[in-house]
Design an enzyme around this catalytic site. Sequence first.
Site, mmCIF file in Angstrom:
data_model
loop_
_atom_site.group_PDB
_atom_site.id
_atom_site.type_symbol
_atom_site.label_atom_id
_atom_site.label_comp_id
_atom_site.label_asym_id
_atom_site.label_seq_id
_atom_site.Cartn_x
_atom_site.Cartn_y
_atom_site.Cartn_z
ATOM 1 N N ASN A 6 56.526 28.253 10.111
ATOM 2 C CA ASN A 6 57.097 28.938 8.953
ATOM 3 C C ASN A 6 58.370 28.201 8.559
ATOM 4 O OD1 ASN A 6 58.257 30.666 7.118
ATOM 5 N ND2 ASN A 6 58.799 32.239 8.622
ATOM 6 N N LYS A 8 60.271 28.593 5.993
ATOM 7 C CA LYS A 8 61.288 29.385 5.280
ATOM 8 C C LYS A 8 61.763 28.595 4.044
ATOM 9 C CE LYS A 8 62.226 31.611 9.606
ATOM 10 N NZ LYS A 8 63.096 32.421 10.424
ATOM 11 N N HIS A 90 57.264 39.215 6.603
ATOM 12 C CA HIS A 90 58.259 38.610 7.500
ATOM 13 C C HIS A 90 59.521 39.476 7.515
ATOM 14 C CE1 HIS A 90 61.166 35.874 9.197
ATOM 15 N NE2 HIS A 90 60.144 35.258 9.747
ATOM 16 N N GLU A 92 62.508 38.763 7.394
ATOM 17 C CA GLU A 92 63.510 38.391 6.382
ATOM 18 C C GLU A 92 63.152 38.986 5.029
ATOM 19 O OE1 GLU A 92 63.362 34.204 7.206
ATOM 20 O OE2 GLU A 92 64.333 34.585 9.132
ATOM 21 N N GLU A 156 57.107 39.579 15.986
ATOM 22 C CA GLU A 156 58.365 38.828 15.927
ATOM 23 C C GLU A 156 59.527 39.797 16.114
ATOM 24 O OE1 GLU A 156 57.879 34.867 13.724
ATOM 25 O OE2 GLU A 156 58.391 36.363 12.238
ATOM 26 N N GLY A 162 65.580 33.146 15.052
ATOM 27 C CA GLY A 162 66.690 32.260 14.680
ATOM 28 C C GLY A 162 67.929 32.457 15.530
ATOM 29 N N SER A 192 62.299 32.226 18.081
ATOM 30 C CA SER A 192 62.896 31.156 18.885
ATOM 31 C C SER A 192 61.906 30.482 19.829
ATOM 32 C CB SER A 192 64.115 31.675 19.658
ATOM 33 O OG SER A 192 65.108 32.130 18.753
HETATM 34 P P1 PGA Z 1 62.558 31.041 14.638
HETATM 35 O O1 PGA Z 1 61.837 31.836 13.446
HETATM 36 O O2 PGA Z 1 61.463 30.316 15.382
HETATM 37 O O3 PGA Z 1 63.511 30.109 13.957
HETATM 38 O O4 PGA Z 1 63.229 32.064 15.497
HETATM 39 C C1 PGA Z 1 60.598 32.472 13.633
HETATM 40 C C2 PGA Z 1 60.196 33.152 12.353
HETATM 41 O O5 PGA Z 1 61.044 33.707 11.682
HETATM 42 O O6 PGA Z 1 58.992 33.151 11.993
#
Ligand code: PGA
Length: 232
Positions: A6, A8, A90, A92, A156, A162, A192
């Site tokens: 992903n 982003k 997601h 976010e 997640e 992140g 992560s």
């Molecule tokens: P990250 O993000 O691996 O940077 O923690 C995962 C995600 O948001 O899908």
Amino acid sequence: MLIAGNWKMYKGPGETAEFCLALRDAELGAAAVVVCPPYVSLAVAVQLLAQTEIAVAAQNVHWEGEGAYTGEISAPMLRELGVYGTIVGHSERRQYFGETDECVAKRAEAALAAGLEVIACVGETEEQRERGETEDVLRRQVSVLPDDDGLVVAYEPVWAIGTGKTATPEIAQDAHTFVKSLLDRPVLYGGSVKPDNAGELLAQQDVDGALVGGASLDVDSFAAICRAAPTP
Ligand code: PGA
């Protein structure tokens, strides 16, 4: 095993082309691999990965086929580009753009109806976990998702996205078992995931792959995570 990157809001068409050319030459092992670039970079990714096993998915999709929805993109539009699937829900999107369980479900249903595969994200925040609400949150988020062969869930935990804080393999395994008891679909872990922790996360019985953010932006680290997937 499915490993999805992903991206982003990273990589315009130029950087996407560079990445896809390098990914074509990378050793990825046996996992199914998907990249999810921003909308403006989907076309170049589809074009450059067309003769490969690597699939291209979007990061979101609207529930109407067309209409007066400024700034949105529909499932038929993604299909026309040759995109294979999409992420929905997601954290976010939920956190910064006010997406609710209901609107995530509508996006998933429309995408599936148009023939896209769907990666639907669920997960609790740190406060919710501390208050012992993890299962309630997952039940609420998963219960609205369609039980469909084209749907994959991504667990997640928001506190792991992140942040560099990864769920332990045991936390991931427990949450995945719970999600599967609600909806019998493959469940990816996200939060992560890095080359050095992917192996033990992916070795858990109910972990069917990974949704990778930060570490998917670099070809070498993304390829290393793909290779960490156990062969079936
Ligand atoms: P990250 O993000 O691996 O940077 O923690 C995962 C995600 O948001 O899908």
